[in-house]
Design an enzyme around this catalytic site. Structure first.
Site, short mmCIF file in Angstrom:
data_model
loop_
_atom_site.label_atom_id
_atom_site.label_comp_id
_atom_site.label_asym_id
_atom_site.label_seq_id
_atom_site.Cartn_x
_atom_site.Cartn_y
_atom_site.Cartn_z
N TYR A 299 -1.41 0.02 10.87
CA TYR A 299 -1.90 -1.36 10.88
C TYR A 299 -2.41 -1.76 12.26
CZ TYR A 299 -0.25 -1.69 6.14
OH TYR A 299 -0.08 -1.47 4.79
N LYS B 241 -3.79 0.24 14.41
CA LYS B 241 -5.08 0.92 14.53
C LYS B 241 -6.19 0.12 13.84
CE LYS B 241 -6.29 4.06 11.72
NZ LYS B 241 -6.70 4.99 10.75
N ILE C 17 0.90 -1.16 0.00
CA ILE C 17 0.00 0.00 0.00
C ILE C 17 0.94 1.20 0.00
CG2 ILE C 17 -1.64 1.43 1.27
CD1 ILE C 17 -2.93 -1.02 2.40
N TYR C 18 0.95 1.94 -1.10
CA TYR C 18 1.80 3.11 -1.21
C TYR C 18 0.99 4.29 -1.73
CZ TYR C 18 6.03 0.42 -0.36
OH TYR C 18 6.99 -0.36 0.21
#
Length: 173
Positions: free
Chosen positions: A143, A145, A97-98
């Site tokens: 992550y 969270k 995820i970027y």
């Protein structure tokens, strides 16, 4: 107000994906690595041939996040044998995820994560897992969270540098 939309990446998008993948990886990690290691990693891991192979793999999927007609982030997920390590048929890996730096406060990462979560639930996976660099507290906090817990570590090699990734998991059942 313009909103962010998600769409599946197609093979015809390969050059856009390559550009975005290189830019986001570079922005995220360039200050922690040598120029030579970064350039070698970008050339090897984001070559057109490598990305084509990943896009053509039916066990991997990419999604763009688009804002104002610009691709500003992306997600890559892997299932089954396409996973980088676990290769469990009951799990889904979030490999990437970027988000471009200028768009990181727009909750695009959350939107991409929710896309992966939706797919995992639809496909009835037991858990989602990923690896995150131990020196990336922002990603680790993101992550955690979202309910991920640490369960292992592995070595990620960037050029001559061995870096430790924390492996995290989100149980769905």
């Amino acid at each position: 107000m313009n909103t962010v939309s998600l769409r599946k990446v197609e093979l015809t998008d390969i050059e856009i994906l390559q550009d975005l993948a290189k830019k986001t990886f570079y922005e995220t990690f360039e200050s922690f690595n040598t120029k030579e290691d970064m350039q070698n990693y970008l050339n090897e891991n984001f070559s057109i041939d490598k990305l084509r192979s990943e896009l053509e793999n039916p066990l991997s999927e990419f999604y763009f996040a688009e804002f104002e007609h610009k691709m500003v982030g992306y997600l890559k997920i892997n299932s089954s044998k396409a996973q980088t390590e676990i290769k469990n048929t009951n799990s889904l890996e979030i490999e990437r995820i970027y988000i471009l730096q200028g768009y990181q406060k727009m909750k695009i990462g959350q939107l991409l994560f929710e896309k992966a979560l939706s797919i995992a639930k639809t496909e009835n996976y037991e858990y989602i897992w990923l690896g995150v660099w131990e020196e990336n507290p922002k990603a680790i906090a993101f992550y955690k969270k979202n309910g991920f817990i640490e369960f292992d570590k592995h070595i990620f090699r960037l050029g001559d540098d061995e870096q430790t990734d924390i492996m995290m998991k989100l149980n769905l059942k």
